[in-house]
Scaffold this motif. Sequence first.
Motif, mmCIF file in Angstrom:
data_model
loop_
_atom_site.group_PDB
_atom_site.id
_atom_site.type_symbol
_atom_site.label_atom_id
_atom_site.label_comp_id
_atom_site.label_asym_id
_atom_site.label_seq_id
_atom_site.Cartn_x
_atom_site.Cartn_y
_atom_site.Cartn_z
ATOM 1 N N LYS A 315 41.547 -0.181 -6.584
ATOM 2 C CA LYS A 315 41.299 0.377 -7.915
ATOM 3 C C LYS A 315 41.117 1.902 -7.867
ATOM 4 C CE LYS A 315 39.408 -3.491 -10.368
ATOM 5 N NZ LYS A 315 38.463 -3.752 -11.443
ATOM 6 N N LEU A 316 40.353 2.366 -6.892
ATOM 7 C CA LEU A 316 40.068 3.810 -6.819
ATOM 8 C C LEU A 316 41.330 4.621 -6.538
ATOM 9 C CD1 LEU A 316 36.724 3.885 -4.777
ATOM 10 C CD2 LEU A 316 37.002 4.369 -7.211
ATOM 11 N N GLU A 317 42.227 4.038 -5.748
ATOM 12 C CA GLU A 317 43.432 4.782 -5.367
ATOM 13 C C GLU A 317 44.345 5.069 -6.551
ATOM 14 O OE1 GLU A 317 44.038 3.730 -0.647
ATOM 15 O OE2 GLU A 317 44.925 2.410 -2.150
ATOM 16 N N LYS A 318 44.152 4.310 -7.622
ATOM 17 C CA LYS A 318 44.979 4.547 -8.818
ATOM 18 C C LYS A 318 44.501 5.772 -9.586
ATOM 19 C CE LYS A 318 46.157 -0.299 -9.421
ATOM 20 N NZ LYS A 318 45.503 -1.500 -9.931
ATOM 21 N N VAL A 322 39.988 10.857 -7.725
ATOM 22 C CA VAL A 322 39.090 10.386 -6.664
ATOM 23 C C VAL A 322 39.725 10.670 -5.302
ATOM 24 C CG1 VAL A 322 37.872 8.412 -5.685
ATOM 25 C CG2 VAL A 322 38.191 8.583 -8.167
ATOM 26 N N ILE A 323 38.990 11.384 -4.458
ATOM 27 C CA ILE A 323 39.458 11.665 -3.092
ATOM 28 C C ILE A 323 38.756 10.692 -2.157
ATOM 29 C CG2 ILE A 323 39.660 13.422 -1.292
ATOM 30 C CD1 ILE A 323 38.844 15.442 -3.637
ATOM 31 N N ILE A 324 39.538 9.914 -1.408
ATOM 32 C CA ILE A 324 38.949 8.963 -0.446
ATOM 33 C C ILE A 324 39.138 9.543 0.954
ATOM 34 C CG2 ILE A 324 38.962 6.581 0.381
ATOM 35 C CD1 ILE A 324 38.782 6.287 -2.492
ATOM 36 N N TYR A 325 38.057 9.543 1.731
ATOM 37 C CA TYR A 325 38.132 10.137 3.056
ATOM 38 C C TYR A 325 38.373 9.112 4.166
ATOM 39 C CZ TYR A 325 36.392 14.170 0.561
ATOM 40 O OH TYR A 325 36.256 15.202 -0.341
ATOM 41 N N ALA A 392 31.558 -2.419 -11.599
ATOM 42 C CA ALA A 392 30.657 -1.472 -12.273
ATOM 43 C C ALA A 392 30.748 -0.094 -11.618
ATOM 44 C CB ALA A 392 29.214 -1.988 -12.211
ATOM 45 N N PHE A 393 30.808 -0.100 -10.302
ATOM 46 C CA PHE A 393 30.898 1.155 -9.547
ATOM 47 C C PHE A 393 32.198 1.891 -9.867
ATOM 48 C CE2 PHE A 393 32.987 2.719 -5.615
ATOM 49 C CZ PHE A 393 32.262 3.890 -5.428
ATOM 50 N N VAL A 394 33.305 1.162 -9.768
ATOM 51 C CA VAL A 394 34.617 1.794 -10.000
ATOM 52 C C VAL A 394 34.706 2.323 -11.425
ATOM 53 C CG1 VAL A 394 37.091 1.344 -10.193
ATOM 54 C CG2 VAL A 394 35.815 0.466 -8.224
ATOM 55 N N ASP A 395 34.232 1.537 -12.358
ATOM 56 C CA ASP A 395 34.288 1.958 -13.766
ATOM 57 C C ASP A 395 33.467 3.239 -13.961
ATOM 58 O OD1 ASP A 395 34.969 1.592 -16.579
ATOM 59 O OD2 ASP A 395 32.817 1.221 -16.823
ATOM 60 N N ALA A 396 32.300 3.292 -13.330
ATOM 61 C CA ALA A 396 31.445 4.479 -13.485
ATOM 62 C C ALA A 396 32.083 5.702 -12.833
ATOM 63 C CB ALA A 396 30.073 4.219 -12.882
ATOM 64 N N VAL A 397 32.738 5.497 -11.695
ATOM 65 C CA VAL A 397 33.372 6.635 -11.014
ATOM 66 C C VAL A 397 34.553 7.144 -11.839
ATOM 67 C CG1 VAL A 397 34.723 7.326 -8.983
ATOM 68 C CG2 VAL A 397 32.639 5.982 -8.697
ATOM 69 N N ILE A 398 35.359 6.220 -12.339
ATOM 70 C CA ILE A 398 36.587 6.637 -13.029
ATOM 71 C C ILE A 398 36.311 7.070 -14.468
ATOM 72 C CG2 ILE A 398 38.855 5.850 -13.845
ATOM 73 C CD1 ILE A 398 39.027 4.130 -11.339
ATOM 74 N N ASN A 399 35.473 6.314 -15.175
ATOM 75 C CA ASN A 399 35.278 6.590 -16.609
ATOM 76 C C ASN A 399 33.880 7.085 -16.949
ATOM 77 O OD1 ASN A 399 37.881 5.375 -17.061
ATOM 78 N ND2 ASN A 399 36.873 3.394 -16.791
ATOM 79 N N GLY A 400 33.125 7.480 -15.938
ATOM 80 C CA GLY A 400 31.683 7.669 -16.145
ATOM 81 C C GLY A 400 31.231 8.956 -16.802
ATOM 82 N N GLY A 401 32.153 9.884 -17.064
ATOM 83 C CA GLY A 401 31.704 11.147 -17.642
ATOM 84 C C GLY A 401 31.213 12.083 -16.562
ATOM 85 N N ASP A 402 30.299 12.993 -16.930
ATOM 86 C CA ASP A 402 29.814 13.925 -15.918
ATOM 87 C C ASP A 402 28.300 13.867 -15.791
ATOM 88 O OD1 ASP A 402 28.495 15.800 -17.669
ATOM 89 O OD2 ASP A 402 30.477 16.486 -18.279
#
Lengths: 409, 142
Positions: A315-318, A322-325, A392-402
Amino acid sequence: MYDIKKIREQFPMLNGKKMQGHPLVYLDNASTTFKPQCVIDATVKYYSEETANHHRGDYDLLYNMDQKVQKARQTVAHFVNSDAKEVVFTSGDTMSLNLIALSYGFQFLKKGDEIILSENEHASDLLPWYEVSHLTGAVIKFIPLDEEGRLTVDNLKKIISNKTKVISVAHVSNVLGNVVDIKAFAKVAHENGAILVVDGAQSVPHMKIDFKDADIDFLTFSGHKMCGPTGIGCLIGKYELLEKMWPYFVGGGMNVSFNKDIEMVPYEPPMRFEAGTQNIAGILGLKAAIEFIESIGVENIHVHDRELCEYALSKLEKCDDVIIYNKNAKNGIITFNKKGVFAQDEATLLNSKGIAIRSGQHCAKILNDFLGIPATCRMSTYLYTTKEDIDAFVDAVINGGDILDAYFN
Amino acid sequence: MLTLTNDMMRSIIMDHYSNPMNKHQPTSDKFEQIHMHSDNCIDDLNIFLLIENGIVTDACFDGVACTISTASTDIMCDLLKGKKIDEAKNIIKQYDNMIHEQPFDEEVLDEAIVFINTSKQAARIRCATIGWNAADAILKGK
């Protein structure tokens, strides 16, 4: 696999706990883990029904407790496939590594000898060896990381020499989650006359480790990262090495005799390294934690971690922001940043949504030079983490605002 | 006294974070300096104050810092410039009271009022005060 709902019911922290008004989503398991009721009960039972010292004594209560402590030692030994006499109880991974550095490093290393570490390492596996270097004049060298931040046998071979006496590495990096091939490392170490110390803080809770088969010399870990209490951990050491090591942490319960000529004869290992009354409630809690993990199967926990990470990554890769290390580690740890967002700010935003992750340098300050960034966010799973937690985590990272949403909403 | 909506407060913080006018090296070697690093964030800041004849005539900072510590320190520098030492100490005291939800004098805080919600994110209190604590330490030496 296992019934995760039934597992979660056993954890008081997972039953209705909220943070910032949201159901708690706990994804900081590389830092510490929650405790099942059986572990809590084991520690409470010690204080409410079984309180007594261990070691030598003449009454039933104490004798029974001493037997229980020895049984706990056997439980640990069975879990990592060592002998019970190779298990030393400590306050945790950090003390275990300090004990090795002091009782092996300080005692056996001399000026010009080499200690090999890695840029991956946690402070607990670097700083004790820094002290050994300062005290003995031994030289510290770092295994270069490959392009993905991994430790490879080839790169170890490039820097090992006949002066190398100790190699000390984390089995699984607490930042990038990469796994070291400890059996191959041990072989190279021994071919060059060195010993291999394995910091198992991030691996022992998550995967099957066979101390004997891997032929490593020392293994360390903490109880609190594997559902056990804080303040308890283990040092597993090959007996012939433990026998050679002098205890510098001394007191009652570790010596056969001492006299006015300033002489002391220590017990045989492991008792010689356990001066004073031990954290008995912690030892009993650790035993309960290991039995709990064994009832699930540590191999199943490993598979569970991998599946959750693959799910989260898919999900995050889409999301371009988001930078994944550590895309390829897939080992219960995802290290990332949101583009243009300071890591602490991202963690604060997630906090405001009830999601617990870690941000910063994760005590591995040298690694950030390799990554070329001041800080990262890290989310880490464990046996009770659910797909819903990941959602919940992915949604917050992608759509969570600032971060300022956390301040003003 | 400033009356600010949440949106206005947000934009003030973001402006001081994105474009911190006081984030630079000091212009002379007469500045007094304190290095601060946070044990729960990775904030790592140097604070510089130029104090002449009992007055803070200039203030600046540099280093690595999150949104809250950058913006709060930048605003602090604006506030302290031109103040007598006692006035500067009082501003810091009032700010500290606000952060810790104690009675405080809004009049002297000006834009710094935007950090009034910090206690909602208690883990960030250290970030909101790191620059201020550094300035306080320099001023207390006076």
